[in-house]
Design a protein around this motif. Sequence first.
Motif, PDB file in Angstrom:
ATOM      1  N   LYS A 311       0.764  -1.141   0.002  1.00 28.86           N
ATOM      2  CA  LYS A 311       0.134  -0.029   0.171  1.00 28.86           C
ATOM      3  C   LYS A 311       0.685   1.309   0.005  1.00 28.86           C
ATOM      4  O   LYS A 311       0.263   2.256  -0.373  1.00 28.86           O
ATOM      5  CB  LYS A 311      -0.760  -0.092   1.080  1.00 28.86           C
ATOM      6  N   ARG A 312       2.113   1.081   0.396  1.00 28.82           N
ATOM      7  CA  ARG A 312       3.107   2.271   0.302  1.00 28.82           C
ATOM      8  C   ARG A 312       3.759   2.426  -0.885  1.00 28.82           C
ATOM      9  O   ARG A 312       4.053   3.701  -1.234  1.00 28.82           O
ATOM     10  CB  ARG A 312       4.265   2.022   1.553  1.00 28.82           C
ATOM     11  N   LEU A 313       3.997   1.259  -1.692  1.00 28.85           N
ATOM     12  CA  LEU A 313       4.785   1.550  -3.009  1.00 28.85           C
ATOM     13  C   LEU A 313       3.700   1.975  -3.976  1.00 28.85           C
ATOM     14  O   LEU A 313       3.354   0.909  -5.086  1.00 28.85           O
ATOM     15  CB  LEU A 313       5.315  -0.011  -3.348  1.00 28.85           C
ATOM     16  N   ILE A 350      13.425   0.914  -1.409  1.00 27.07           N
ATOM     17  CA  ILE A 350      12.141  -0.025  -1.411  1.00 27.07           C
ATOM     18  C   ILE A 350      11.805  -0.319   0.160  1.00 27.07           C
ATOM     19  O   ILE A 350      10.559  -0.246   0.239  1.00 27.07           O
ATOM     20  CB  ILE A 350      12.330  -1.519  -2.097  1.00 27.07           C
ATOM     21  N   PRO A 351      12.699  -0.785   0.856  1.00 32.31           N
ATOM     22  CA  PRO A 351      12.062  -1.233   2.241  1.00 32.31           C
ATOM     23  C   PRO A 351      11.299  -0.049   2.993  1.00 32.31           C
ATOM     24  O   PRO A 351      11.521   1.079   2.848  1.00 32.31           O
ATOM     25  CB  PRO A 351      13.423  -1.333   2.980  1.00 32.31           C
ATOM     26  N   GLY A 352      10.287  -0.468   3.617  1.00 35.50           N
ATOM     27  CA  GLY A 352       9.343   0.175   4.527  1.00 35.50           C
ATOM     28  C   GLY A 352       9.772   0.039   5.923  1.00 35.50           C
ATOM     29  O   GLY A 352      10.713  -0.846   6.211  1.00 35.50           O
ATOM     30  N   ALA A 353       9.184   0.826   6.882  1.00 34.43           N
ATOM     31  CA  ALA A 353       9.595   0.724   8.175  1.00 34.43           C
ATOM     32  C   ALA A 353       9.153  -0.514   8.946  1.00 34.43           C
ATOM     33  O   ALA A 353       9.643  -0.852  10.012  1.00 34.43           O
ATOM     34  CB  ALA A 353       8.859   1.948   9.038  1.00 34.43           C
ATOM     35  N   ASP A 354       8.159  -1.382   8.245  1.00 31.31           N
ATOM     36  CA  ASP A 354       7.749  -2.718   8.653  1.00 31.31           C
ATOM     37  C   ASP A 354       8.817  -3.785   8.397  1.00 31.31           C
ATOM     38  O   ASP A 354       8.509  -4.780   8.663  1.00 31.31           O
ATOM     39  CB  ASP A 354       6.321  -2.943   7.853  1.00 31.31           C
ATOM     40  N   GLY A 394      11.075  -2.501 -15.902  1.00 31.18           N
ATOM     41  CA  GLY A 394       9.907  -3.277 -15.219  1.00 31.18           C
ATOM     42  C   GLY A 394       9.589  -2.472 -14.029  1.00 31.18           C
ATOM     43  O   GLY A 394      10.200  -1.345 -13.447  1.00 31.18           O
ATOM     44  N   LYS A 395       8.642  -2.719 -13.407  1.00 29.89           N
ATOM     45  CA  LYS A 395       7.964  -2.398 -12.359  1.00 29.89           C
ATOM     46  C   LYS A 395       7.913  -3.218 -11.083  1.00 29.89           C
ATOM     47  O   LYS A 395       8.106  -4.519 -11.205  1.00 29.89           O
ATOM     48  CB  LYS A 395       6.412  -2.060 -12.579  1.00 29.89           C
ATOM     49  N   ILE A 396       8.038  -2.663  -9.885  1.00 31.71           N
ATOM     50  CA  ILE A 396       8.068  -3.463  -8.719  1.00 31.71           C
ATOM     51  C   ILE A 396       6.808  -4.083  -8.507  1.00 31.71           C
ATOM     52  O   ILE A 396       5.493  -3.487  -8.614  1.00 31.71           O
ATOM     53  CB  ILE A 396       8.387  -2.500  -7.374  1.00 31.71           C
ATOM     54  N   ALA A 397       6.718  -5.373  -8.115  1.00 31.02           N
ATOM     55  CA  ALA A 397       5.416  -6.329  -7.867  1.00 31.02           C
ATOM     56  C   ALA A 397       4.559  -5.369  -7.171  1.00 31.02           C
ATOM     57  O   ALA A 397       4.851  -4.715  -5.766  1.00 31.02           O
ATOM     58  CB  ALA A 397       5.628  -7.509  -7.304  1.00 31.02           C
TER      59      ALA A 397
END
Length: 452
Positions: A311-313, A350-354, A394-397
């Motif tokens: 949901k963040r990406l 790419i990484p989120g805080a989660d 390409g796009k991130i999944a």
Amino acid sequence: MNEHQITAYLQENNSQKIKFAFADIDGVLRGKLIHPKKFIDGLQSGYGFCDVVFGWDSSDVCYDNVQLTGWHTGYPDKPCHIDLSTFRTVPWQENIPFFLGDFSDPDGNGLAACPRSLLKRITKQCEEMGFHPEFAQEFEWFNFKETPQSLQDKNFTKLQSLTPGMFGYSILRTSENNEFFNDLFNLLAQFNIPLEGLHTETGPGVYEAAILHTHVLEAADRAVLLKTAVKEIAYKHGIIATFMAKWNENLPGCGGHIHQSLWNKDQSENLFYNGSDTNKMSDLHKQYLAGQLYCLPHILPMYAPTINSYKRLIEGAWAPTTITWAVENRTTAFRVLNSSEAYTRLETRIPGADTNPYLAMAAALASGLYGIKNKLSLDIPQTIGNGYQNAANGKIASNLYDATMDMKNSAIAKEILGNDFVEHFTQTRLWECKQFAKSVTDWELKRYFEII
């Protein structure tokens, strides 16, 4: 401190108990309080810990799709080994002695599911190649004037933010909660999590902390501990902190970007820097970046491990959506910083805080090393301008299921991370997808309850 010095410290300070913890597959710290005698007796043999901690999810529900442990094994104890180099005291808990541990020997060999053990194995490979890996993670998180009980009573709705409004980099908003803000900076430093900076981000009650860089294993230790420490310090002030990637569709998400560089063994030379290059990037840096670009689709769940991560990406939300890189560009997946030799580095955005910091850093380092080992060339052109509009590579999944299936079937993931880890980790992510698929969301109720 070595074993003798720590034993002496415990005796001199009349320590009656010791706390130790380790990170599970989701990055949740699990641990115990133990007696000093138990601590000393287990320094060599380890401390028995039920391996259900790698057989259940973040809600303590047991997986039914993993082989490593389960009802079929009887959930036996596995030895958790304390790493004495992680010794610190908890300043907001009467300076109780605290240690981190993992389920492996010094080289990282042991329980395949243990995140810290995985990072130790990748780090050993890096050091055997002659490199010193220097890392740091930064986190954004939202703060609320709530308690664990009020969250339950309100069913996680209509929560009161610590402060209202969009106040990025605000001196005013931090002054409003000065005691909490200063406690974070000061107590984290005393807990051996030195912050490079702490400030508000844009959004109601959002803070961002950047941790000072250090050796990759210590960097991951600091990052794992910061998330729990922030929550515990927040409790003291009647505040709840959340590191969810995206708690509200109308507000920005929370990043967990990773900064990294490789140095020579005595740390006297930044091997990512080349002053004569147009972008001040060495060939090694370009190979490392090429490796991360190439491996990204194969290990994405290590950077985006939950349903909520995706949901963040999304486009225009300060998080990447395309497989891109650029110098000083926050719309791309990878950002090169090159302001000086000492600070030349790669930021994986790419990484989120989660994220579980051990897994995210292991994925970043393993991917970069793959590029170096295979001398990959940086064939993807630098993005100029808006990275959201550049999907040429390409796009991130867009969801956890697709990303997990890509990883599960990837020979690259198994090569750089190990078959056993990939099998266990991807099964836990598929479990997460299964739990979400059977849930009924507020969105569904609002959309279909009356009209359909």
